[in-house]
Design an enzyme around this catalytic site. Structure first.
Site, PDB file in Angstrom:
ATOM      1  N   GLY A   9      11.489  28.415  39.107  1.00  0.00           N
ATOM      2  CA  GLY A   9      10.241  28.679  39.824  1.00  0.00           C
ATOM      3  C   GLY A   9      10.292  29.896  40.711  1.00  0.00           C
ATOM      4  CE  LYS A 163      18.023  45.612  35.380  1.00  0.00           C
ATOM      5  NZ  LYS A 163      17.377  45.057  36.576  1.00  0.00           N
ATOM      6  NE  ARG A 227      16.767  39.348  43.667  1.00  0.00           N
ATOM      7  CZ  ARG A 227      15.842  38.958  42.802  1.00  0.00           C
ATOM      8  NH1 ARG A 227      14.581  38.924  43.167  1.00  0.00           N
ATOM      9  NH2 ARG A 227      16.163  38.614  41.570  1.00  0.00           N
TER      10      ARG A 227
END
EC number: 1.1.1.94
Length: 304
Positions: A9, A163, A227
């Site tokens: 979720g 990456k 992030r």
């Protein structure tokens, strides 16, 4: 219309649920906080989408093994990472556990926040089973989300995974204000490093020039929405890795991927100069400035 069960979720799982719902599909979004049991919807599901973090893959596999999942059910994995115990990718873990099910990798330059905002994007559905990849393509393709297919799931997956290592390096580059020239050089050298690793592991070189390789590399290394980019940027500002991960309150897969990648490179003798400096930085062996200096001091040689 298809019936999908999306496990996870988080931001990406929720974005994928929204995209599929808008196409008129029936979608069950399940997480550990859901009010319904996963087993109650699995038997009627056409496609299961695993949108959990790398550390949650094994538990999710075990949970599905305990259900009556049909061998005709397509399993789609969108996780980007490497398993520390086996160095396997998520799709390899899924295929081992469910050898008779079609496994599809969905990966590309897909920042979930931009997709949530309804901004246009493109991605790749990759599988050895081309018909399964095309089913996923049909379910998700829309006027704002373009889906392409290929038959190199490993290369597609590794592009999205590796990456993240270079996104950390790109964040350092921007955090130290090294300029466009330096960052362009970094990303240009990152691509052959990705290809070198991918080919040694069995992927096709050309896959890395597409959306799931170069495309994802450019998106992730140039956005503060990433992030992993933010990890590198904040390391360049003198923060510790522990502080940064606590602030993020979410998973930066590039940290784990870097550690596993260096283990792989050491075992197989793969040259990964950029990744190795990221590894040394994350493990406190060098400062951001020293990492950049180490890359600039590499032996002189032809470009190709």
């Amino acid at each position: 219309m298809a019936i999908l069960t999306i496990i996870g979720g988080g931001a990406w799982g929720s974005a994928l649920a929204n995209l599929a719902t808008k196409k008129g599909n029936q979608v069950h979004l399940w997480s550990r906080r859901s009010s319904f049991e996963l087993e109650s919807v699995i038997t009627s599901t056409d496609i299961v989408v695993s949108a959990v973090s790398m550390k949650g893959v094994a538990a999710t596999v075990d949970r599905l093994l305990a259900t009556n999942l049909s061998p005709n059910t397509i399993i789609v994995t969108v996780t980007k990472g490497l398993d520390p115990a086996t160095t396997n990718t998520p799709s390899q873990i899924w295929q081992t556990a469910f050898p008779h099910n079609p496994i599809v990798v969905l990966s590309g330059p897909n920042l979930s926040e931009e997709i949530r905002q309804g901004l246009p994007a493109a991605t790749v559905a990759a599988s050895f089973d081309l018909s399964a990849a095309k089913q996923v393509q049909n379910i998700y393709s829309s006027e704002i989300f373009r889906v392409y297919v290929n038959q190199d799931p490993l290369g597609t997956e590794l592009g999205g995974t590796l990456k993240n290592v270079f996104a950390i390096a790109a964040g350092v580059c921007d955090g130290l204000q090294l300029g466009t020239n330096a960052k362009s050089a970094l990303l240009t050298r990152a691509l052959p490093e990705m290809i070198r690793v991918g080919v040694r592991l069995g992927a096709q070189a050309e896959t890395f020039y597409g959306l799931s390789g170069l495309g994802d590399l450019l998106a992730t290394c140039n956005s503060s929405l990433s992030r992993n980019y933010r990890v590198g940027f904040r390391l360049s500002q003198g923060k510790s890795l522990e502080e940064i991960l606590q602030e993020l309150q979410s998973t930066a897969e590039g940290v784990n991927t870097t550690n596993v990648l260096i283990d792989l490179a050491n075992q197989r003798g793969i040259e990964v100069p950029v990744s190795r400096q990221v590894y040394r930085l994350l493990n406190g062996e060098i400062t951001p400035e020293q990492a950049v200096l180490a890359l600039m001091e590499r032996a002189l040689k032809p470009e190709i």
